[in-house]
Design an enzyme around this catalytic site. Structure first.
Site, short mmCIF file in Angstrom:
data_model
loop_
_atom_site.label_atom_id
_atom_site.label_comp_id
_atom_site.label_asym_id
_atom_site.label_seq_id
_atom_site.Cartn_x
_atom_site.Cartn_y
_atom_site.Cartn_z
CG MET A 182 -1.91 -1.18 1.23
SD MET A 182 -2.95 -1.22 2.70
CE MET A 182 -3.94 0.26 2.47
CG HIS A 183 0.63 3.28 2.50
ND1 HIS A 183 -0.70 3.55 2.77
CD2 HIS A 183 1.04 2.40 3.45
CE1 HIS A 183 -1.06 2.86 3.83
NE2 HIS A 183 -0.04 2.15 4.26
CG ASP A 241 -0.03 -5.31 1.66
OD1 ASP A 241 -0.78 -4.51 2.27
OD2 ASP A 241 1.21 -5.22 1.71
#
Length: 484
Positions: free
Chosen positions: A79-80, A235
């Site tokens: 992520m991110h 995830d």
């Protein structure tokens, strides 16, 4: 057949399942992380495409007939990550990853704006996407001016797979631009970072259809037309779908590169001051909370590099019978920490070393340090109103029985070990691909695996663990000023 593709920090995993959710085969390909400066962590997005091609090729070679019957694809990814592309879909710079802390000043500035916590339900962490774009704006203005779309890592893969600019709710909740309660982009927050909704992908639920596999790829991979690509998930939400952690009260602890204590929620329960993440889940009308520590198996891998012994050899020296803490304490803040400290500058330490502190004592301290960091996340989740009475263990670190016994004792709750099988993010992604392609009921698909064994807390060591945890808790404020 249904394909799950999980973009991990260290590699791509492609998993094929059938209608009964039996795993048919798995393909892998490795990735590397570039760290050009202290605190930086980057990957080349084109490497994700190369690795996906390799993983799919391995899967096709091993199971050509089964692979040719793929009807749905699900995506999962770390992520991110700020993946920036121009109007011609060309990558503008390396992706700034989730564990990159360069934007800590920008994160603090955005977090000082009360709208961010109020709308997203979360602290603006340095690892989130919005401060990364603020950093690019401040430090690479020419690149910022050319940004056509900001994509999360798995959604860059989706663009290659389908030609669509789309993302799901669970992944997008980690950007600091999503109105998490309304499950929609916030134009207010985007404008606060110099962006517009037009520069963001469209939003879908993780179970929705989110594009069709391009004809060129269908032909190259030997597939028929009409292959559906699901919205997918970040995830951790994908792992939750794989583990069946989708209903109120269900929880898992993940011992991967980072560590996660994940709890599913039937309602939106933000408490940003606890540094708990309150995100949308991959299933419609559901949310989740999680405490995140930045170095879990990463801490053990660091110890492995320093000692020259493999992680398996190190944990093997401890045996399976839990020992009382030795008095040596390890703080696993090798890349800073999220829950509960939100501190990008803090760094790790061993405290209490003596002449008697051999390699096994240090290994024990490393495992306990990660365990106590997970206990910190449990306390933060409790403060946010989440009740957990048992967890299921997943991730590479869960292969250590000693570590699971340590976690059970520190959390004072049973830790369930799932029956043999791979129920992680790739499996969860494949489940989402199945749901999107068939319209199946998500709850009937995302069921929990059978429990093979339960690791119970070692009650005789409860008081010793409580004392050691108290020491651990006291050390962060004691060393904080030394790491700034």
């Amino acid at each position: 057949m249904y394909l799950g593709v999980d973009l991990g920090t260290s590699g791509i995993k492609a998993m094929l399942i059938d209608d009964s959710q039996t795993v048919v085969g798995v393909g892998h390909a490795s990735l590397t992380v570039q760290r050009p400066h202290p605190g930086w962590s980057e990957q080349q997005p084109l490497d994700w495409i190369r690795a996906t091609e390799e993983a799919v090729a391995a899967l096709r070679a091993a199971h050509p007939g089964e692979f040719s019957a793929v009807k749905g694809v699900g995506l999962s990814g770390h992520m991110h990550g700020a993946t920036l592309i121009d109007a011609a879909d060309q990558v503008l710079r390396p992706c700034i990853l989730w564990n990159d802390t360069r934007s800590h000043a920008e994160a603090a500035s955005l977090d000082a704006d009360p709208r961010f916590r109020a709308i997203t339900g979360n602290i603006v962490f340095p690892g989130f996407t919005s401060p990364k774009l603020a950093w690019v704006k401040n430090n690479e203005p020419d690149i910022f001016a050319r940004v056509h779309k900001v994509l999360l890592p798995k959604d860059f893969l989706r663009l290659w797979l389908t030609g669509e600019y789309l993302s799901d709710m669970s992944d997008s909740a980690g950007t600091s631009w999503l109105d998490t309660a309304k499950r929609a982009w916030s134009s207010e927050l985007l404008e606060a970072t110099g962006l517009s909704i037009g520069q963001m992908p469209g939003l879908v639920e993780g179970t929705d259809r989110a594009g069709m596999l391009r004809a060129e790829l269908c032909a190259r991979w030997g597939l028929g037309s009409g292959v559906v690509v699901a919205g997918g998930a970040g995830d951790n939400a994908a792992s939750a779908c794989g583990m069946g952690t989708v209903a109120e009260g269900q929880a898992f602890v993940s011992l991967g590169t980072s560590g996660v204590l994940f709890a599913a929620n039937g309602s939106y329960l933000p408490k940003p001051e606890s540094a708990v993440h309150a995100f949308c889940h991959a299933l419609p009308k559901t949310w989740h909370q999680m405490g995140v520590i930045l170095s879990a198996t990463d801490a053990l891998n660091w110890h492995s590099t320093v000692t020259g012994k493999s992680a398996g050899e190190l944990t093997g020296e401890l045996g399976e019978t839990l020992k009382a803490p030795s008095g040596v304490t390890f703080l696993p803040y090798l890349s800073g920490e999220r829950t509960p400290h939100n501190d990008a500058k803090i760094r790790g330490a061993f405290i209490g070393l003596g002449h008697e502190s051999d390699r096994a004592v240090l290994t024990q301290a490393v495992l306990e340090g990660v365990t106590f960091a997970i206990r910190d996340s449990l306390e933060a989740l409790k403060s946010a109103g989440t009740k957990i009475d048992r967890v299921t263990a997943i991730g590479g670190g869960s292969r250590s029985r000693y570590w699971l016994s340590s976690i059970a004792t520190a959390l004072d709750m049973p830790v369930d070990i799932p029956a043999d099988g791979d129920f992680g993010a790739a499996f969860g992604a494949a489940r989402l691909g199945l749901i999107a392609a068939t319209g199946a009921d998500p709850l009937s698909v995302c069921t929990a695996p059978e429990t093979a064994e339960t690791v119970e807390p070692v009650k005789d060591l409860s008081s010793a663990y409580e004392a050691a945890y108290s020491r651990y808790r006291a050390l962060y404020p004691a060393i904080r000023s030394l790491s700034s």
